[in-house]
Design an enzyme around this catalytic site. Structure first.
Site, short mmCIF file in Angstrom:
data_model
loop_
_atom_site.label_atom_id
_atom_site.label_comp_id
_atom_site.label_asym_id
_atom_site.label_seq_id
_atom_site.Cartn_x
_atom_site.Cartn_y
_atom_site.Cartn_z
N ARG A 1 35.84 43.77 39.28
CA ARG A 1 36.44 43.24 40.26
C ARG A 1 36.02 41.89 40.74
O ARG A 1 36.44 41.44 41.94
CB ARG A 1 36.98 44.43 41.29
CG ARG A 1 38.16 43.93 42.17
CD ARG A 1 38.43 45.24 42.92
NE ARG A 1 37.63 45.89 43.74
CZ ARG A 1 37.11 45.61 45.04
NH1 ARG A 1 37.80 44.68 45.46
NH2 ARG A 1 36.10 46.02 45.55
N LYS A 2 35.07 41.56 40.15
CA LYS A 2 34.50 40.17 40.61
C LYS A 2 34.98 38.96 40.05
O LYS A 2 34.70 38.36 39.22
CB LYS A 2 32.91 40.10 40.26
CG LYS A 2 31.96 41.60 40.73
CD LYS A 2 30.69 41.28 40.05
CE LYS A 2 29.73 42.65 40.84
NZ LYS A 2 28.63 42.53 40.10
N THR A 3 36.13 38.72 40.45
CA THR A 3 37.21 37.63 40.30
C THR A 3 37.30 36.66 41.24
O THR A 3 36.93 36.66 42.40
CB THR A 3 38.59 38.29 40.07
OG1 THR A 3 38.72 39.01 40.93
CG2 THR A 3 38.43 39.31 38.83
N THR B 1 33.60 37.30 34.20
CA THR B 1 34.39 36.48 35.12
C THR B 1 33.57 35.44 36.14
O THR B 1 33.89 34.52 36.34
CB THR B 1 35.25 37.50 36.06
OG1 THR B 1 34.57 38.41 36.47
CG2 THR B 1 36.41 37.86 35.35
#
Length: 301
Positions: free
Chosen positions: A139-141, A274
């Site tokens: 979820r490191k976007t 990402t």
């Protein structure tokens, strides 16, 4: 060769249009002075890929140009690996509209192709090690750009992991500390998550992993383990709970992923796919001869 799946079918058209509108409004909230200078005559611009990589982001590129009244004709397929310099597409429209959408569309395809390329490299490295589990993003976007980046992970052959907080109940160290224990955190989450959501717990030791599995966690994340400690821990966990899914995460990159995959690891997740992906270089060029041409034309290269 099997045809590539059309992953654009995952993307709701309304969401694509909304993103394109938001990006264009950010870039041009008022007057477009340079657009006034070039006018409204019809042009054809060529999209070129100038560095090696996996092509991704086609639906977003196309949505941006559709929003400004231009059309895109693709010369390559999304998911293809290309070498420089490759003609990827032609874009047709009024000169002012082509240039209005140019930078936004290039940002999208360059960033998406970067993520897809990183994902493809990591998947290839894991596969060459003889492993058949899942390479996943995290979820490191980039804020506001999650949907394109998650789409790009899939194009590159990786799993996108959970999309958001509601896609999977993931209990990390802060959740456990705030709840009081792994068992308490899992029980509280199960009470509201019901049967529809899986529960994953981040664990930093075998003892934590065994507790998480014992109280009903579906997925155990072995976080920030050195590779030499990861595999015996995963083996011991699987010996007691063979059906639990084991994920390895923390410090894993394209270069070292082969050290973290193994027979007791089901998933490896990499934030670098990402966070650290190097942009693939694209340019959009309006091709003009010195001799005037009819307004609508095609170029053959």
């Amino acid at each position: 060769m099997a045809s590539r799946p059309n992953l654009s079918h995952l993307l709701p058209k309304a969401r694509l249009h909304q993103l394109a509108r938001d990006w264009l409004q950010e870039d041009a909230p008022g007057f477009d002075y340079a657009g006034y200078a070039v006018g409204d005559h019809q042009e054809c611009a060529t999209l070129l890929c100038k560095s090696p990589g996996v092509l991704a982001g086609f639906p977003f590129f196309e949505a941006v140009f559709a929003e400004v009244g231009c059309t895109v004709e693709w010369r390559q397929s999304e998911g293809a690996w290309v070498e420089p310099v490759t003609q990827v597409a032609e874009v047709h429209g009024q000169a002012k509209d082509l240039l209005l959408g140019e930078r936004v569309a290039l940002n999208c395809i360059g960033r998406c192709s970067a993520v897809a390329t990183s994902a493809a490299k990591a998947c290839r490295a894991a596969g060459e090690a003889g492993w058949h589990g899942e390479v996943a993003g995290t979820r490191k976007t980039t804020p506001g750009f999650r949907l394109p980046e998650k789409h790009a992970l899939l194009v590159g052959g990786a799993s996108c992991h959970r999309y958001d907080l509601g896609s999977l109940i993931m209990l990390k160290d802060n959740h456990v500390w705030a709840s009081g224990s792994i068992t308490q955190a899992v029980q509280s989450a199960r009470r509201v998550g019901g049967f529809a959501l899986k529960v994953e717990v981040e664990c930093c030791s075998l003892e934590e992993a065994l507790e998480a599995a014992e109280c009903g966690s579906d997925i155990i994340m072995l976080d920030n383990f050195a590779s030499e400690d990861l595999h015996p821990t995963a083996s011991a966990l699987k010996a007691s709970f063979p059906h639990v899914t084991v994920e390895a995460s923390g410090g894993i990159t394209e270069d070292n992923v082969a050290r973290f995959v193994g027979p007791n690891i089901d998933v490896v997740s990499l934030g670098c796919l990402t966070q650290s992906a190097k942009a693939v270089d694209f340019s959009l060029k309006i091709c003009r001869d010195r001799v005037p041409k009819p307004p609508l034309r095609n170029f053959v290269f």
